[in-house]
Design an enzyme around this catalytic site. Sequence first.
Site, PDB file in Angstrom:
ATOM      1  N   ASP A   1       0.621  -1.132   0.088  1.00  0.00           N
ATOM      2  CA  ASP A   1       0.059   0.036   0.041  1.00  0.00           C
ATOM      3  C   ASP A   1       0.769   1.320   0.027  1.00  0.00           C
ATOM      4  O   ASP A   1       1.796   1.258   0.590  1.00  0.00           O
ATOM      5  CB  ASP A   1      -0.908   0.063   1.109  1.00  0.00           C
ATOM      6  CG  ASP A   1      -1.749  -1.160   1.390  1.00  0.00           C
ATOM      7  OD1 ASP A   1      -2.006  -1.737   0.165  1.00  0.00           O
ATOM      8  OD2 ASP A   1      -2.246  -1.378   2.342  1.00  0.00           O
TER       9      ASP A   1
ATOM     10  N   LYS B   1      -5.676  10.649  10.874  1.00  0.00           N
ATOM     11  CA  LYS B   1      -5.475   9.737   9.906  1.00  0.00           C
ATOM     12  C   LYS B   1      -6.375  10.262   8.744  1.00  0.00           C
ATOM     13  O   LYS B   1      -6.131  10.405   7.567  1.00  0.00           O
ATOM     14  CB  LYS B   1      -5.327   8.630  10.275  1.00  0.00           C
ATOM     15  CG  LYS B   1      -5.331   7.599   9.099  1.00  0.00           C
ATOM     16  CD  LYS B   1      -5.647   6.017   9.604  1.00  0.00           C
ATOM     17  CE  LYS B   1      -5.531   5.046   8.511  1.00  0.00           C
ATOM     18  NZ  LYS B   1      -5.338   3.518   8.822  1.00  0.00           N
TER      19      LYS B   1
ATOM     20  N   ASP C   1      -4.703   2.624  -4.644  1.00  0.00           N
ATOM     21  CA  ASP C   1      -3.465   3.114  -4.202  1.00  0.00           C
ATOM     22  C   ASP C   1      -2.769   1.913  -3.591  1.00  0.00           C
ATOM     23  O   ASP C   1      -1.856   2.091  -2.549  1.00  0.00           O
ATOM     24  CB  ASP C   1      -3.352   4.196  -3.201  1.00  0.00           C
ATOM     25  CG  ASP C   1      -4.236   4.021  -2.065  1.00  0.00           C
ATOM     26  OD1 ASP C   1      -5.020   2.980  -2.067  1.00  0.00           O
ATOM     27  OD2 ASP C   1      -4.455   4.903  -1.124  1.00  0.00           O
TER      28      ASP C   1
END
Length: 816
Positions: free
Chosen positions: A517, A593, A754
């Site tokens: 990732d 986050k 991604d």
Amino acid sequence: MDLIQQQIAHEEALVGAAQNDARIALEKAIAQGSIDRIPRARIMLMRMLPIVTEAIFAHQEAKAAGPAAKLRHLLRIIDAQDLAVMALRAGLSMLINYPTITATKYYTHMGKMLCREIEVRLAFKVNQPYYDRTLDYLKTSRTRSVRHIQKTMDALLDAVLPEEARIDLPDGDYLRLGKFIGDPLIQCGLFEPNRFTGRGGTSVHLEPSPEAREFLQDPSAAMTWGGPGRSVMLAPPRPWNDWCDGGYYSAKAQKHHVLVRRTKHQTKRARQAQLRHLGQDKMPKVYEAVNVLQSVAYEINRDVYEIIERVFNSGGGVLGIPQRTYPDKPEFPLGDEWAKENASEQELEAFNRWKRSVHRWYTGEREHTAKLREFAALYRVVREHHGKAVYFPMHVDSRGRMYYWGTPNPQGSDIAKACLRFHDKRVLGKRGLYWLKVHVANSLGCDKVYFDDRAAWVDERWDDFQRALAEGPENYPGLFPEAESPLCAIAGLLELRAAYASGNPEGYRSGFIVHMDATCSGLQHYSAILRDEIGGAYVNLLPPGLAKADIYSRVLGLVNESLERDRAPGAEGEARGYALLWDKAGLSRSLTKKPCMTLVYGTTFKGVVDHCLDYLDESGVEIPEGVPSYRLGSYMATLILDAIRETVPSAVFAMEWLQRLAKALPDASKDLHWITPLGMQVFQSYPKTEEVRVRLRAEAVEYVTLYEAKDELDPMRNANGIAPNFVHGLDSSHLGLTALACAAEDIPIQAIHDSMGTYASDVDRMHVHIREQFIAMYSGPCVLVELAKQLGVEATPPRRGSLNLEAVRDSWAFFC
């Protein structure tokens, strides 16, 4: 029968299931009383029919004034009980076809359906013989297609009714008319309203009531959901040769599954312009990439599926597996007589806290329903296609972002990802064993340290993992936290156990997929474009040492510094009080986050505020009376966004530069057209909308808003949309270019925007290509300058820093 013939038959069966079993079976059960086919629908209809009939009759008899009063004469043309049956049939059909539906779409559909019934009844009066012949034709053809019936009736109306006898209303009036027969379905408990606030404003969605959800969870109903996109392909997808020629084999499936989907954020003009640029000759690498990605053969991991099935059948609720039933909605805390206009500040805070909890409940309920549907599809695939090679055709959105069709989907939940592996097997080798262990550690949250430490972490716990596999992973919640990806971890552990049990683990042939990732990929792109050493270091464009750089913790550290300053004894003003309250919550990186991840994809200030208030609620912090919750959330949102700006200044600058670029277009009515590094032809044109507001008394919602898109560009929305759409195109370009480079070495890729995955034995080579393609994307002319040229705007080139892109090659944490 060869594979292609099997696939065509499979598609036709799925299309038939979607159009007939789900829709017509329900409607036929209602129309004919076939209680042996769908007993629950029969029960619901018989119980609700008197309630709906009475409510519609009351609307017909009412004398109230208002915008809808002028439409009541149309409502009175048809008997109330006939309207009730018609509305319930339509409502139950919507339950089958849509897990949720906007109130505007629901009411407008009801209004148009009512008008259509009026027109057909008038046609019967005007020319009964013609109508009778039409009915005989439909009976003789034995059609079960609703679309076919609609087209036949369209022909009847065109032939029989003069133009002045047809009903042609504005969408707003169709909506108002539809409310007369749509509201009773909410009153009788078929649907429940839910209000959502997003970037586009506030909208009302209607979702099945708890009883309707129970109906949807009935296996006999769930298994009828179909369509090619709800299953897998049995033959390799047809290579895409044009935007409407590829993927599925049958004509019906192809018609509804084209290569490039239209987005609602495009004017018709922009879509037509884009279609003229979607040929293979204009974007060959896009075609090549999607054809490579969709050619990969998968299979279902039966061992993982059996664990999921066992846990689900025992009630679910662990390992990320859905419960069979979803918890009740949070109760309203203030009583039936409570009125917002007379509320105290404390009551308003309780009300707002309840609203946030209900919003989280609806989000969870939608995820729960999606997982149930995913599990139902998985059950069907395992039952019918276990051991076979299966495939997932690809498509892209208007920005070039790549998606798979099919369920279970490679881009789906932890359940889907854990149950899929490559059909063809390859020898693990020493490195494959190593990457399998890294995968397990990543899936369980041990993903901050160097790869060697992750593999060692798994080795240290191997005995515990073995015991959990033997006794049931669901009995070891401490080993498999739900906040991570427990099922993907279990799948990796099962593969490791099988490799060791073979007696030659390095020689074991495996189809397991290991993913790597990105670290905030959008921020990585912007930091690379502007050669930002500061931001690049925090998103691992530079080698980070033995622990990867953690931008979320960095931003949290800056937020804590600001809190410490604001809560100091000498500090004054409301900021000190807010800082002390946030101090009680105990801040963690989960607070920062989400804003870090979503900043470059268009998150709003309000979205960050809502996230902060949700964090407070989940932390159990009570907001004192007299403290406005929104201002408290705004205080923290400002600290977070300022900290992000300080941490990755280039990303924020690039987004602002892009917005200025869009505003500088010489012709503000012109579509934005650019080409991504992969070659995708992007046409961005956010349309202006005309707003019609209608009161929804039955749902206790002040307004439902109907937006009618115009074929006219909205310059402000276009300027705000360019930054997220541009970075989506960069993400997909990096993915597509990496997939092509890997394909040249016979390394298949599973693509998740991604995140990229391949055989455990090929992870090392995938790492090389991920980095090389990223470096190549940004080693040429600045993509921002090139974008300005494509848009025809003279713009001052942005300043660039001194980041050496070659450092990405040595950064183990760039994708990890």
